[in-house]
Design a protein around this motif. Sequence first.
Motif, short mmCIF file in Angstrom:
data_model
loop_
_atom_site.label_atom_id
_atom_site.label_comp_id
_atom_site.label_asym_id
_atom_site.label_seq_id
_atom_site.Cartn_x
_atom_site.Cartn_y
_atom_site.Cartn_z
N HIS A 67 41.47 45.68 -6.97
CA HIS A 67 42.39 46.82 -6.97
C HIS A 67 43.75 46.33 -6.49
O HIS A 67 44.10 46.48 -5.31
CB HIS A 67 41.87 47.94 -6.06
CG HIS A 67 40.65 48.62 -6.57
ND1 HIS A 67 40.67 49.51 -7.62
CD2 HIS A 67 39.35 48.51 -6.18
CE1 HIS A 67 39.44 49.95 -7.86
NE2 HIS A 67 38.62 49.35 -7.00
N PRO A 68 44.53 45.73 -7.38
CA PRO A 68 45.85 45.20 -6.98
C PRO A 68 46.76 46.31 -6.45
O PRO A 68 46.67 47.47 -6.88
CB PRO A 68 46.41 44.60 -8.27
CG PRO A 68 45.22 44.42 -9.16
CD PRO A 68 44.27 45.50 -8.80
N PHE A 69 47.61 45.96 -5.52
CA PHE A 69 48.56 46.92 -4.97
C PHE A 69 49.98 46.36 -5.12
O PHE A 69 50.20 45.16 -5.06
CB PHE A 69 48.28 47.23 -3.50
CG PHE A 69 48.16 46.03 -2.61
CD1 PHE A 69 49.28 45.44 -2.04
CD2 PHE A 69 46.92 45.46 -2.35
CE1 PHE A 69 49.18 44.33 -1.23
CE2 PHE A 69 46.80 44.34 -1.53
CZ PHE A 69 47.93 43.78 -0.98
N HIS A 70 50.91 47.28 -5.35
CA HIS A 70 52.32 46.94 -5.47
C HIS A 70 52.89 46.78 -4.06
O HIS A 70 52.68 47.63 -3.20
CB HIS A 70 53.06 48.04 -6.22
CG HIS A 70 54.41 47.65 -6.71
ND1 HIS A 70 54.68 47.43 -8.05
CD2 HIS A 70 55.57 47.45 -6.06
CE1 HIS A 70 55.95 47.10 -8.18
NE2 HIS A 70 56.52 47.12 -6.99
N VAL A 71 53.59 45.70 -3.82
CA VAL A 71 54.21 45.47 -2.51
C VAL A 71 55.63 46.03 -2.56
O VAL A 71 56.46 45.58 -3.35
CB VAL A 71 54.25 43.97 -2.16
CG1 VAL A 71 54.93 43.76 -0.80
CG2 VAL A 71 52.83 43.40 -2.14
N VAL A 148 60.64 58.54 -2.24
CA VAL A 148 60.60 59.68 -3.16
C VAL A 148 61.30 59.33 -4.47
O VAL A 148 60.77 59.55 -5.57
CB VAL A 148 61.25 60.93 -2.52
CG1 VAL A 148 61.51 62.01 -3.58
CG2 VAL A 148 60.36 61.50 -1.42
N GLN A 149 62.49 58.75 -4.38
CA GLN A 149 63.25 58.41 -5.59
C GLN A 149 62.57 57.31 -6.40
O GLN A 149 62.49 57.39 -7.63
CB GLN A 149 64.66 57.94 -5.19
CG GLN A 149 65.50 59.01 -4.51
CD GLN A 149 66.82 58.44 -4.02
OE1 GLN A 149 67.77 58.24 -4.79
NE2 GLN A 149 66.89 58.15 -2.72
N TRP A 150 62.07 56.29 -5.71
CA TRP A 150 61.41 55.17 -6.40
C TRP A 150 60.16 55.65 -7.13
O TRP A 150 59.93 55.28 -8.30
CB TRP A 150 61.05 54.10 -5.38
CG TRP A 150 60.33 52.91 -5.93
CD1 TRP A 150 60.80 52.01 -6.86
CD2 TRP A 150 59.00 52.48 -5.59
NE1 TRP A 150 59.84 51.05 -7.11
CE2 TRP A 150 58.74 51.32 -6.34
CE3 TRP A 150 58.03 52.97 -4.73
CZ2 TRP A 150 57.52 50.64 -6.25
CZ3 TRP A 150 56.83 52.29 -4.63
CH2 TRP A 150 56.58 51.14 -5.38
N LEU A 151 59.35 56.47 -6.48
CA LEU A 151 58.13 56.97 -7.11
C LEU A 151 58.43 57.83 -8.32
O LEU A 151 57.67 57.84 -9.30
CB LEU A 151 57.31 57.77 -6.08
CG LEU A 151 56.64 56.95 -4.97
CD1 LEU A 151 56.19 57.88 -3.84
CD2 LEU A 151 55.46 56.16 -5.51
N GLU A 152 59.55 58.56 -8.29
CA GLU A 152 59.90 59.43 -9.41
C GLU A 152 60.50 58.67 -10.59
O GLU A 152 60.27 59.02 -11.75
CB GLU A 152 60.90 60.50 -8.94
CG GLU A 152 60.30 61.57 -8.05
CD GLU A 152 61.32 62.62 -7.66
OE1 GLU A 152 62.53 62.37 -7.85
OE2 GLU A 152 60.92 63.68 -7.17
N LYS A 153 61.24 57.58 -10.30
CA LYS A 153 62.04 56.96 -11.35
C LYS A 153 61.52 55.62 -11.85
O LYS A 153 61.81 55.21 -12.97
CB LYS A 153 63.48 56.77 -10.85
CG LYS A 153 64.18 58.06 -10.48
CD LYS A 153 65.56 57.79 -9.87
CE LYS A 153 66.25 59.07 -9.44
NZ LYS A 153 67.58 58.81 -8.81
N ALA A 154 60.77 54.90 -11.01
CA ALA A 154 60.36 53.54 -11.37
C ALA A 154 59.05 53.55 -12.15
O ALA A 154 58.25 54.49 -12.07
CB ALA A 154 60.21 52.68 -10.10
N SER A 155 58.84 52.48 -12.91
CA SER A 155 57.57 52.27 -13.60
C SER A 155 56.72 51.35 -12.73
O SER A 155 57.03 50.17 -12.56
CB SER A 155 57.82 51.64 -14.98
OG SER A 155 56.60 51.35 -15.62
N ILE A 156 55.64 51.90 -12.19
CA ILE A 156 54.78 51.17 -11.25
C ILE A 156 53.40 51.04 -11.88
O ILE A 156 52.69 52.03 -12.05
CB ILE A 156 54.69 51.91 -9.90
CG1 ILE A 156 56.09 52.22 -9.36
CG2 ILE A 156 53.88 51.10 -8.90
CD1 ILE A 156 56.11 53.26 -8.26
N GLU A 157 53.02 49.83 -12.21
CA GLU A 157 51.77 49.65 -12.96
C GLU A 157 50.53 49.70 -12.08
O GLU A 157 49.45 50.07 -12.56
CB GLU A 157 51.80 48.33 -13.73
CG GLU A 157 51.97 47.10 -12.87
CD GLU A 157 52.11 45.82 -13.69
OE1 GLU A 157 51.30 44.90 -13.45
OE2 GLU A 157 52.99 45.77 -14.57
#
Length: 351
Positions: A67-71, A148-157
């Motif tokens: 279960h990889p996690f984004h740092v 909040v902004q990063w979660l809304e705007k970024a593409s997080i795989e």
Amino acid sequence: MARATTLTLVLTSLGFFFLTYNMVTTVVRYRTMSSERSISSNLVGQSIVDPVVEKPRNAPEERKERHPFHVALTATDSPYSKWQSRIMYYWYKKMKHLPGSEMGTFTRILHSGRPDNLMDEIPTFIVDPLPKGLDRGYVVLNRPWAFVQWLEKASIEEEYILMAEPDHIFLNPLPNLSYQDYPAAFPFFYIQPKENENIIRKYFPEENGPVSNIDPIGNSPVIIRKDLLEKIAPTWVNVSVRMKNDNETDITFGWVLEMYAYAVASALHGVQHILRKDFMSQPPWDLETKKKFILHYTYGCDYNMKGELTYGKIGEWRFDKRSHTSKPPPKNISLPPPGVPESVVCLSCHI
């Protein structure tokens, strides 16, 4: 006439303050209001396995699937933040591909609102700071707003996220320590919700349950499922701003106010954390780094040449990140004197 002018200025200033505050809370409130209402009614009488005492009973000892996690770390464009971010990213790259690691991709969430000279060196996502004056000089108040902004705007795989800080050094390959709905966090001895119940109840009413539902944690380090963080983050912003604007809370919690805000916001959403003391070592109080995943150099380390701690007094040998606010520390820092804890030696070898 003079009295009228003074009154007008006061009312204008108050109006501007509430307008600014309402702007921020309005941006995030649409993602929290409905969920918080349901949380308030559903938590009463709810039985939850408390990961503070034990991990979930159905958690396997070893997971077969990865279960990889984004740092993700939040940072500013100050020289102080930059040199710490560079060291942190260096050790991330060293540990990412080693056996046992579930570390995924990396993002420095830069909440200065503009590019800096590390854009080509460290993967970076730019977000806006809070409106001018709203943080009242408390720069970490921008951290929840940045998420909040990063979660809304970024593409997080990745499905999971590690919230980290620039003054973290990876000592060992980090696996995903969380389990399903239970994020993993480090317990801080100075986060004491029960001892501050009178203040905590301003933000965590009795209908939400006992104060013991609030974990003794901050937001970092925390490994959490992305969808859980998307629910918690807007509440985290609102609680942080409310705490900062309450004089009693601000004075009592001081520089750890935003940590309390994350702990409260998580509890408001019914989220409890698996507490992992092996998540992190904090010299000089933690004496060794054996089997620890992160070294956190938040405290100054001062020693005389006999290897004795002189905390509160500048030592003959010292390392304190706050001594390097305008430029990086020198390369090849000298080793501390014999007799200092292993954790301090480890710190000097990793900076």
